[in-house]
Motif scaffolding. Sequence first.
Motif, mmCIF file in Angstrom:
data_model
loop_
_atom_site.group_PDB
_atom_site.id
_atom_site.type_symbol
_atom_site.label_atom_id
_atom_site.label_comp_id
_atom_site.label_asym_id
_atom_site.label_seq_id
_atom_site.Cartn_x
_atom_site.Cartn_y
_atom_site.Cartn_z
ATOM 1 N N GLY A 1 0.825 -1.201 0.000
ATOM 2 C CA GLY A 1 0.000 0.000 0.000
ATOM 3 C C GLY A 1 0.863 1.256 0.000
ATOM 4 N N SER A 2 1.964 1.216 0.746
ATOM 5 C CA SER A 2 2.836 2.394 0.802
ATOM 6 C C SER A 2 3.367 2.740 -0.591
ATOM 7 N N ASP B 1 -7.549 6.362 -1.178
ATOM 8 C CA ASP B 1 -6.685 5.288 -0.698
ATOM 9 C C ASP B 1 -7.589 4.170 -0.161
ATOM 10 N N ARG C 1 -7.273 -5.560 16.827
ATOM 11 C CA ARG C 1 -6.227 -4.564 16.590
ATOM 12 C C ARG C 1 -6.508 -3.382 17.473
HETATM 13 N N1 PXG Z 1 -2.948 3.123 2.994
HETATM 14 C C1 PXG Z 1 -3.837 2.735 3.918
HETATM 15 C C2 PXG Z 1 -5.174 3.348 3.939
HETATM 16 C C3 PXG Z 1 -3.489 1.716 4.819
HETATM 17 O O1 PXG Z 1 -4.380 1.341 5.732
HETATM 18 C C4 PXG Z 1 -1.335 1.609 3.775
HETATM 19 C C5 PXG Z 1 -1.729 2.593 2.904
HETATM 20 C C6 PXG Z 1 0.046 1.046 3.641
HETATM 21 O O2 PXG Z 1 0.033 -0.249 3.190
HETATM 22 P P1 PXG Z 1 1.323 -1.193 3.420
HETATM 23 O O3 PXG Z 1 0.997 -2.384 2.586
HETATM 24 O O4 PXG Z 1 2.498 -0.463 2.903
HETATM 25 O O5 PXG Z 1 1.403 -1.472 4.893
HETATM 26 C C7 PXG Z 1 -2.222 1.143 4.751
HETATM 27 C C8 PXG Z 1 -1.771 0.064 5.686
HETATM 28 C C9 PXG Z 1 -3.726 -1.252 11.329
HETATM 29 C C10 PXG Z 1 -2.777 -1.331 10.179
HETATM 30 O O6 PXG Z 1 -3.734 -2.095 12.168
HETATM 31 C C11 PXG Z 1 -3.114 -0.754 8.986
HETATM 32 C C12 PXG Z 1 -2.234 -0.793 7.928
HETATM 33 C C13 PXG Z 1 -1.028 -1.440 8.045
HETATM 34 C C14 PXG Z 1 -0.698 -2.039 9.253
HETATM 35 C C15 PXG Z 1 -1.579 -1.993 10.333
HETATM 36 O O7 PXG Z 1 -4.566 -0.341 11.360
HETATM 37 N N2 PXG Z 1 -2.617 -0.163 6.771
#
Ligand code: PXG
Length: 440
Positions: free
Chosen positions: A113-114, A253, A406
């Motif tokens: 996602g990042s 997003d 969580r």
């Molecule tokens: N955008 C959004 C809206 C997200 O929720 C990312 C980007 C980033 O994705 P990556 O794959 O790079 O982690 C996220 C990630 C939690 C939690 O417990 C949420 C995320 C990641 C880890 C924990 O809320 N969301």
Amino acid sequence: MTDVTIPNDLESFWMPFTSNRQFKAAPRLLVAAKDMHYTAADGHQVLDGVAGLWCCNAGHGREKIVEAVQRQVAQLDFAPTFQMGHPKAFEAASRLAALLPGDIDRVFYTNSGSEAVDTALKIALAYHRARGEGTRTRLIGRERGYHGVGFGGISVGGIVTNRKWFGGLLTGVDHLPHTHNPARNAYSRGQPAWGAELADELERIVTLHDASNIAAVIVEPVSGSTGVLVPPKGYLKRLREICTKHGILLIFDEVISGFGRLGSSFAAEHFDVLPDLMTMAKGITNGVIPMGAVGVREPIYQAFMQGPENAMELFHGYTYSGHPIAAAASIATLDLYREEGLFERAAAMAPYFEDWAHALKGLPHVVDIRNIGLVAGIELAPRPGQPGARAYEALVKCFERGLLIRTTGDIIALSPPLIVERGQIDEIFGTLVKVLREIE
Ligand code: PXG
């Protein structure tokens, strides 16, 4: 019992977003997963109340995906997608494009996602430049936004700890106010009634900088990690109108809100608001293999296709963009979602989930409950001087009692796999009720 060896050295792995010393003193290890359950290292079953980390929307260990991955790794483990290609990436992209709303018909693959967020921001900048509007460089995010951990994402995101620890970040970024207003909207079921006018803050920012300097606005349609913030009624439509009026790209997003979480394919469909770019990850492969993507509307893609044919239209990409195993996992995942009608299932289960979530009102420490689709946020009052401690204790106790939740600060987030049964919803909230009565 699952055949796994528990490592006796936990020191080398620097764990992400974790209190490493606290964890390693009393580790919680998961060693297997099937459908709605994890198996912990001591053998006890843990009901998955959060789809892993908001990603295993079809549940765990699904044969169709496992087999697709096994077949793919044996047949073609890796192939480059720079000036080369392989069939699965194309097939996965056209399958995803068919699911994406409106004319979001083009897909750029990333691994998380990042990376999807950074990619979307770069596409926005390059799009304006390609059209001769290279002064449009400012990016607008929102307070309490989470867009991953790249420098672009933390800059447009609205999390104070990122600003505190990582300093300067990107310049040329403004933030809309967040939409959380407990005084007016506490205990809203679904979308809060008040707050559409908060979108008008975008007009204020446009007046300050002039639209000719602004590239894009990025928001999570529903904020997940910063505590389940559901958009007020009319808010996203208003944002869309203002962006359209000023030629500013709107990026949703959908890393969390996509792939059935709200009971629709995407939040864009749920709220009937079409963004220009959409970021995705997590549920795109059911969490099985890392993959992210940016969905792009046709006219934006076409703006890049105007130069000579031998010109590389977008100077961007990752070694693993469209990785064969991730692509195979994604195709199988999308098949599974459709075959089992999981998005519709989530929509059908949402009212029951909502009723249960709001039944927690009045329990000790609970100060707000928010929900939409198969997502709920239960906010606790923090212990004086110890922010986050109360919710963390709830997490530990839930795990001991066989439930994975969580927490973010003192907010508990629930987002079970979309295959969750009514009895399991009873179990999730039943456990939480007991734990909330137990903790100080
Ligand atoms: N955008 C959004 C809206 C997200 O929720 C990312 C980007 C980033 O994705 P990556 O794959 O790079 O982690 C996220 C990630 C939690 C939690 O417990 C949420 C995320 C990641 C880890 C924990 O809320 N969301």
